[in-house]
Design an enzyme around this catalytic site. Sequence first.
Site, short mmCIF file in Angstrom:
data_model
loop_
_atom_site.label_atom_id
_atom_site.label_comp_id
_atom_site.label_asym_id
_atom_site.label_seq_id
_atom_site.Cartn_x
_atom_site.Cartn_y
_atom_site.Cartn_z
N ASP A 287 32.09 -81.75 17.46
CA ASP A 287 31.93 -80.39 17.97
C ASP A 287 31.26 -79.62 16.84
O ASP A 287 31.88 -79.41 15.78
CB ASP A 287 33.29 -79.79 18.33
CG ASP A 287 33.16 -78.40 18.95
OD1 ASP A 287 32.13 -77.73 18.71
OD2 ASP A 287 34.08 -77.98 19.66
N VAL A 288 30.02 -79.19 17.05
CA VAL A 288 29.26 -78.60 15.94
C VAL A 288 29.85 -77.26 15.48
O VAL A 288 29.45 -76.73 14.45
CB VAL A 288 27.76 -78.43 16.28
CG1 VAL A 288 27.10 -79.78 16.48
CG2 VAL A 288 27.55 -77.52 17.49
N LYS B 295 18.87 -68.13 19.19
CA LYS B 295 17.67 -68.93 18.91
C LYS B 295 16.75 -68.22 17.91
O LYS B 295 16.11 -68.86 17.08
CB LYS B 295 16.94 -69.25 20.21
CG LYS B 295 17.72 -70.19 21.14
CD LYS B 295 18.03 -71.53 20.48
CE LYS B 295 18.71 -72.51 21.43
NZ LYS B 295 19.02 -73.80 20.78
N THR C 268 16.24 -80.85 31.96
CA THR C 268 17.41 -81.54 31.38
C THR C 268 18.64 -81.03 32.14
O THR C 268 18.53 -80.06 32.91
CB THR C 268 17.60 -81.21 29.89
OG1 THR C 268 18.02 -79.84 29.78
CG2 THR C 268 16.35 -81.43 29.05
N TYR D 221 21.88 -66.18 24.00
CA TYR D 221 21.04 -67.35 23.74
C TYR D 221 19.78 -66.94 22.97
O TYR D 221 19.43 -67.57 21.95
CB TYR D 221 20.66 -67.99 25.08
CG TYR D 221 19.90 -69.29 24.98
CD1 TYR D 221 20.56 -70.49 24.77
CD2 TYR D 221 18.52 -69.32 25.14
CE1 TYR D 221 19.86 -71.69 24.71
CE2 TYR D 221 17.82 -70.52 25.08
CZ TYR D 221 18.50 -71.70 24.87
OH TYR D 221 17.79 -72.89 24.81
N ASP E 169 27.93 -86.11 19.75
CA ASP E 169 28.06 -85.19 20.88
C ASP E 169 29.55 -84.90 21.09
O ASP E 169 30.41 -85.57 20.51
CB ASP E 169 27.42 -85.76 22.15
CG ASP E 169 26.86 -84.66 23.06
OD1 ASP E 169 25.64 -84.59 23.29
OD2 ASP E 169 27.67 -83.83 23.54
N THR F 177 19.09 -77.24 32.28
CA THR F 177 18.30 -76.40 33.18
C THR F 177 18.45 -76.82 34.64
O THR F 177 17.62 -76.45 35.48
CB THR F 177 16.81 -76.44 32.77
OG1 THR F 177 16.40 -77.81 32.68
CG2 THR F 177 16.58 -75.76 31.43
#
Length: 284
Positions: free
Chosen positions: A67-68, A164, A195, A160, A42, A198
């Site tokens: 950091d992806v 996705k 989570t 987003y 993470d 949200t």
Amino acid sequence: MRGGSVGRLDGKVAVITGGASGIGLETARRFVAEGARVVLGDLDPDRAAEAAGGIGDGTSIVAEAVDVREEADVARLVARAVEVFGGLHLAVNSAGLGTWSPIHQHPLEEWNHVVDVCLTGVFLSVKHEAAAMVAAGDGGVIINLASINAKVPSDGMVAYCSAKAGVEMLTRVAAMELGPHGVRVVALGPGFVDTPLTAFASLGGIRDAFVASVPMGRIGRPGDIADAALFLASDEASWISGETLYVDGAESTKGYPVIGDHLAALGDELAALAGEAPEGESAG
Ligand SMILES: NC(=O)c1ccc[n+]([C@@H]2O[C@H](COP(=O)([O-])OP(=O)(O)OC[C@H]3O[C@@H](n4cnc5c(N)ncnc54)[C@H](O)[C@@H]3O)[C@@H](O)[C@H]2O)c1
């Protein structure tokens, strides 16, 4: 083997991105409980270490700051699995975030940020995870977190939703390419899950609008998605690849509630909530 019982993931090594929170965290917990050894990645090293420490000791789970969006970070995450636990068999790419802006006012920087994390981050993750699996020649399973927003549009979430939808197609292409190497690539499409991502729904009646949009009558829990990830990672799913499994209480049969009016009415309250969240988390 755990305490004499057989775990569904005994002997497997997994990396999980976005593992410090929500769906990634619950999936890490399930995987370790079923005998896997996990490298939990993470953004923030302290949050990652705290999350891993809450699940197991260094023999079953270790933390890595990643950091992806950064290829070198992702390469290091995968290398850590090989160094510490001797290989890589499973990956769950859960790092993600969302923002809210109507398309005619959408800042380019916000678009780039969401796409960089949610789509490019998944590309980099799959690239390096698959490279390790192909090199080892022992197959593997890669699970990407898409969303019902891969197919259900939501107002104010163009970045987003687009990212996705991209994850869903990336998953199909990767499954086609990697199938001959024995690597399965699948996606999960959660509906609205409770989570930190949200948390904004606790304001202004948004949560009620989401509950009303779910035929099964409740919001999802991280464990609903982690259970599906466990199934997809297990040999019980050995003929499933290239698919997105929607786990949403049938939410996608009804569509997404229109949330723009709710969010616009919140103004400063929403900004304050986003300010409290760790980096990378906001409405989405
Ligand atoms: N919660 C939902 O309703 C829901 C629905 C559909 C899909 N999803 C997807 O599921 C995944 C997990 O979401 P969640 O609800 O558990 O969110 P979350 O906010 O609880 O967890 C996401 C984690 O990703 C991490 N992260 C963000 N940017 C990162 C980066 N650049 N590099 C590494 N880590 C980064 C965050 O620090 C956080 O710990 C996301 O991809 C999200 O889009 C969530």
